[in-house]
Design an enzyme around this catalytic site. Structure first.
Site, mmCIF file in Angstrom:
data_model
loop_
_atom_site.group_PDB
_atom_site.id
_atom_site.type_symbol
_atom_site.label_atom_id
_atom_site.label_comp_id
_atom_site.label_asym_id
_atom_site.label_seq_id
_atom_site.Cartn_x
_atom_site.Cartn_y
_atom_site.Cartn_z
ATOM 1 N N ASN A 42 0.844 -1.183 0.000
ATOM 2 C CA ASN A 42 0.000 0.000 0.000
ATOM 3 C C ASN A 42 0.887 1.244 0.000
ATOM 4 O O ASN A 42 1.792 1.361 0.821
ATOM 5 C CB ASN A 42 -0.907 -0.037 1.233
ATOM 6 C CG ASN A 42 -1.964 1.025 1.190
ATOM 7 O OD1 ASN A 42 -1.653 2.201 1.258
ATOM 8 N ND2 ASN A 42 -3.205 0.615 1.084
ATOM 9 N N HIS A 53 -3.174 0.705 -3.918
ATOM 10 C CA HIS A 53 -3.382 -0.334 -2.923
ATOM 11 C C HIS A 53 -2.318 -1.402 -3.172
ATOM 12 O O HIS A 53 -1.729 -1.471 -4.260
ATOM 13 C CB HIS A 53 -4.772 -0.934 -3.069
ATOM 14 C CG HIS A 53 -5.868 -0.003 -2.700
ATOM 15 N ND1 HIS A 53 -7.168 -0.429 -2.546
ATOM 16 C CD2 HIS A 53 -5.883 1.328 -2.445
ATOM 17 C CE1 HIS A 53 -7.937 0.595 -2.213
ATOM 18 N NE2 HIS A 53 -7.184 1.672 -2.156
ATOM 19 N N GLU A 55 -2.491 -4.573 -3.780
ATOM 20 C CA GLU A 55 -2.790 -5.464 -4.897
ATOM 21 C C GLU A 55 -2.531 -4.767 -6.237
ATOM 22 O O GLU A 55 -1.959 -5.361 -7.154
ATOM 23 C CB GLU A 55 -4.249 -5.929 -4.826
ATOM 24 C CG GLU A 55 -4.589 -6.653 -3.544
ATOM 25 C CD GLU A 55 -5.076 -5.742 -2.404
ATOM 26 O OE1 GLU A 55 -5.649 -6.283 -1.453
ATOM 27 O OE2 GLU A 55 -4.881 -4.507 -2.483
ATOM 28 N N SER A 80 -8.376 -8.594 2.780
ATOM 29 C CA SER A 80 -9.393 -8.815 1.760
ATOM 30 C C SER A 80 -9.394 -7.658 0.753
ATOM 31 O O SER A 80 -9.468 -6.494 1.147
ATOM 32 C CB SER A 80 -10.754 -8.927 2.453
ATOM 33 O OG SER A 80 -11.757 -9.275 1.554
ATOM 34 N N CYS A 82 -10.358 -4.806 -1.919
ATOM 35 C CA CYS A 82 -11.498 -3.906 -2.128
ATOM 36 C C CYS A 82 -12.104 -4.137 -3.517
ATOM 37 O O CYS A 82 -11.542 -4.878 -4.334
ATOM 38 C CB CYS A 82 -11.034 -2.456 -1.982
ATOM 39 S SG CYS A 82 -10.091 -1.865 -3.417
ATOM 40 N N CYS A 85 -9.540 -3.380 -6.434
ATOM 41 C CA CYS A 85 -8.517 -4.420 -6.598
ATOM 42 C C CYS A 85 -9.133 -5.717 -7.104
ATOM 43 O O CYS A 85 -8.554 -6.394 -7.954
ATOM 44 C CB CYS A 85 -7.785 -4.635 -5.282
ATOM 45 S SG CYS A 85 -6.880 -3.160 -4.746
#
Length: 156
Positions: A42, A53, A55, A80, A82, A85
């Protein structure tokens, strides 16, 4: 052959890297076969970004892969993912996402599953504890990030 736990430990290193840079401790690695092809963490705070982010950073750092390469990848992420992503995972046909934990923050796992992405949740306490420590120690920073996206959900 390396395990999901091995690759999650690598994603956790990326989360710790983000934290050491003053950022939100979320990390990711993109794996093709048995090899990490990219890493990301991040960078919202560090880069004053609205998109980076963990990912997204990992997928971007892989460069432009072809369809067959993406179909052989697994994305490992400490939390987890978003909707943004998750949408990127779907767009690039990444068939498998392994999540460190999803009890502190639930992302768009249903979106992934309804688009035939295999979702594995490891319930890794290290991912949970790192994120909870950050949000506890930096509640104003986390609250500000949530306001930017109109999310008033509290961390569990």
């Amino acid at each position: 052959m390396k395990t999901d736990a091995y690759f999650m430990a690598e994603a956790l290193k990326e989360a710790e890297k983000s934290l050491s840079e003053g950022g939100i401790p979320i990390g990711a690695v993109l794996v093709k076969g048995d090899e990490i092809i990219s890493r990301g963490h991040n960078r919202l705070i560090q880069n004053d970004s609205v998109l980076l982010h963990a990912e997204m950073d990992a997928i971007e750092n892989a460069g432009r892969l072809n369809y067959d390469d993406y179909r052989k990848c697994t994305l490992y992420t400490t939390l987890s993912p978003c909707p943004m992503c998750s949408g990127t995972v779907i767009l690039y046909n990444i068939p498998r996402v392994v999540i460190g934990e999803n009890t502190t923050l639930m992302g768009a796992e249903k979106l992934l599953k309804t688009n035939d992405v295999e979702v594995i949740v490891l319930d890794d306490v290290r991912c949970r504890d790192l994120f909870l420590k950050f949000t506890g120690d930096n509640s104003e920073v986390w609250d500000e990030e949530l306001k930017k996206v109109g999310n008033t959900t509290e961390v569990k």
